[in-house]
Every structure is written in structure tokens, then in C-alpha cells.
Design an enzyme around this catalytic site. Sequence first.
Site, PDB file in Angstrom:
ATOM      1  N   ASP A  64       0.647  -1.406   0.201  1.00  0.00           N
ATOM      2  CA  ASP A  64       0.160  -0.034   0.245  1.00  0.00           C
ATOM      3  C   ASP A  64       1.284   1.671   0.254  1.00  0.00           C
ATOM      4  OD1 ASP A  64       0.421  -0.725   2.534  1.00  0.00           O
ATOM      5  OD2 ASP A  64      -0.597   0.176   3.466  1.00  0.00           O
ATOM      6  N   SER A 156      -6.725   0.163  14.972  1.00  0.00           N
ATOM      7  CA  SER A 156      -6.198   1.850  15.093  1.00  0.00           C
ATOM      8  C   SER A 156      -7.074   2.538  14.169  1.00  0.00           C
ATOM      9  CB  SER A 156      -4.485   2.056  15.104  1.00  0.00           C
ATOM     10  OG  SER A 156      -4.035   2.017  13.856  1.00  0.00           O
ATOM     11  N   ASP A 200      -5.882   0.833   5.302  1.00  0.00           N
ATOM     12  CA  ASP A 200      -6.709  -0.092   6.837  1.00  0.00           C
ATOM     13  C   ASP A 200      -7.447   0.979   6.648  1.00  0.00           C
ATOM     14  OD1 ASP A 200      -4.733  -1.826   7.222  1.00  0.00           O
ATOM     15  OD2 ASP A 200      -3.693  -0.802   8.752  1.00  0.00           O
TER      16      ASP A 200
END
Length: 409
Positions: A64, A156, A200
Site C-alpha cells: 500500500d 487503530s 487500513d
Amino acid sequence: MNQDTLNLTQHSANDINIHAMSQSVTQSDILAQLEQAFVQHFGYAAQQVCHAPGRVNLIGDHTDYNGGFVLPAAINFGTWVAGHTRNDRIINVVALDCAGERVSFSLDNISFDEVSPWSNYVRGSLIALVKALPDFGGADLVVKGNVPRGAGLSSSASFEVVILKTMAALYDLPLSGEQAALMGQQAENEFVGCNCGIMDQMISAMGKQHNAMLLDCRSLEIQYARMPEDLAIIIVNSNVKRGLVDSEYNTRRGQCEQAAAFLGKASLRDVTLAELNAAKAELEPVLYRRAHHVISESIRTCDMLAALNRHDMAEISALMAQSHRSLKNDFEVTTSQLDILVSLLADKLGEHGGARMTGGGFGGCVVALTERSHVDKVLATLAEDYHAATGLKADIYLCHAVDGAFVAV
């Protein structure tokens, strides 16, 4: 057998811990707990309750932040926030999962919190929101989550996205899912201190029920792949704990940047395998291996999208095995326990499914994809062999793909 149930009679509680949302705490249970806790802490009822899911990356790790491709799914474990507006600029946050710890700060003076580091995900996210959409005020917030921290399932990002979703709902802010994802990434990169990519936060904000999401991390273009009805997502926490910020994650990112610069490219997304191999003799061996993983992993990730759409289990199995070997040998982010888990699962599943390390590495989780008829076989393997080989108990999360962040109440 539905998506979250299985036959537990043959598995000993001493060997394995199994978590399935529908078997224990339901969404309505969590909403009731949050609403009750909000009244207890603040003396009045919450206005909104929002949710953002965690994620599992089916394939495409460490691609990513190199502008490549990833294929995550949002999962039915996540973070919930109950909130109410205030008539000042104060943010009060109560974390139920941290023994009800409470922090308070002003939107006009947000600083790093050394005492309660969990609050830095809130602080960093709100700094990003103030810069982009400043027309909002304070809030009272109560937070509860069930994404295991330190397991590589992105607790997170779930936390960041749900904070942003809650503030947008409370103040009717025009915040898109993509904007929320970018703000969460900014918080993590610039405030918390982890150089994570966009995956994410994007899947937490933009996930789709019953689908995996192919994300082009450069253009942010999204394609969804329907998850076959009989395909189970099994997440196995090795219980080797890791701290992503303090690990070698940032070192790996730097090595990728060095390799791209050596090859005269802005990022490894711009490098082909042929170009990399042509420069192998001149490139430091460690930089070659890092780049080889990233470039080949992006190719595997796109191939995985096609394999899922064809429901080609043999190809899914092969791609996941190749991915794990690359993460082990080229990127060097697995552990002996993760390798053992993948080997145990692969031996049992054969071409009926695949397994690989998932997440940042240095501990955390393995993800397996298999037909639901093979789920008990997977659990039996872990119950019999993993504890004997490592002395550790595995935590199993039986998951399905869910929608991204939403307003629940």
C-alpha cells in the site's frame, strides 16, 4: 452452519480460544452497553452511535505505501463510539476498554499525550478534521471496541475512522469515506508516528458487505469482489504480540523508498519485475529482496481478485502460499510461530483453501480462506498442533465481510 457458528464439541478450551460475534456479544448488546455507559459518565443520553470495522487483508501486504494493490475485507469486529455535541471546544473521551480511562482536551490546543497513548488516535484524527472541515465544536464521547489490539487487524484505523464518522454525524459535516480514510492516515503518519499506507483506513471507511475490496493505493480506485457464499474467512491470532510503531515497519518502508530511488522511480509501483531483475547485480541484496516482494505481491493481488471471482480455490491457495513465502524470505516480516501456523493450515487445506500471514508482520495474525465444510478441520489442526509446537494458544476469529463505517443510531 452459518457464517459465525461451528461445531465446538471436539475442541478443548485449553488449546484454543474461539470468537464469533453472533455467539456472544451482539450489536444490540454493544449499543446497550455504550448508551448505558454514556449516561453513567456524562449524565445524559448520547445523540449518535457510530461504528467502523477492523479489517483483514486477504493478500497484498506492504504494497500500500508503495502505491500498489491490496485486497482487504472489512470484518465483523470493530470500534463503536457514542457521542453528543457540546457548546464549547472541549473533547471528552472515555475508553471503556481501558478501564474507563477519561481524557479531555481542547480543539484549540491538541498536543501529544504521553500518559494515555490511545488518545493520540483521537487527537491526530481531529487535528486533520479541523484543518479540512473546521466548522464543528466539542463533544463527549464513549468508545468501545472488540478488534484485538496488536494482532494486525487494524484496531487503530477502525478507531480513527469511527471518531471522524462520529464527529461528522454530530455536526453534519460533508465528510466522504475517502476523506475520512485520508485523514485517518494523516493522523497515523504525522501525529502518532507510524508510516502506514492508506489501506487500513480506506477499507474501514469504504468496505462492502459480502465483498472484498481491491484498492489501487495510488489512484484510490476501488473494485469489489463478491465473496462466495460458502467461503469462510478464518483469522488466527498467533498471540505473538507486536508493536507496529516500534517495529521494523518504518525500516521496511525506508528500504522500499531506497530501492525505488536507486531505480530512478518515484515508487516501486513504477518498477516492473523485468526492470528490477535487470538491476539485480547493482542493487544491494536486501533492497532487491524488499522490492521483489512488493512488485510480485501487487501482481498476486490482482490475480487474487480474478481467482475470487472465478471461485478458483486451487489458485487462491497457490497465491496465498506464494505471498507468505515472499513475506518470509524477501520481506522478512514473519515469525517462526506465524510460519508454523501457515504450514499447519496449508497441510490440512491443500487446494481447498489458502493461508498466509496478514498485516504488518513481526507477530499478529494469519488469515485462511476455505470452504465452510473445512472449518472444523482447521480448528482441529490448531487445537492439536499449534500449542504443542509453540507453547502458545491461538485465538480464532470467524469472520465475514461487512460494510464500512456507518451511523448505527
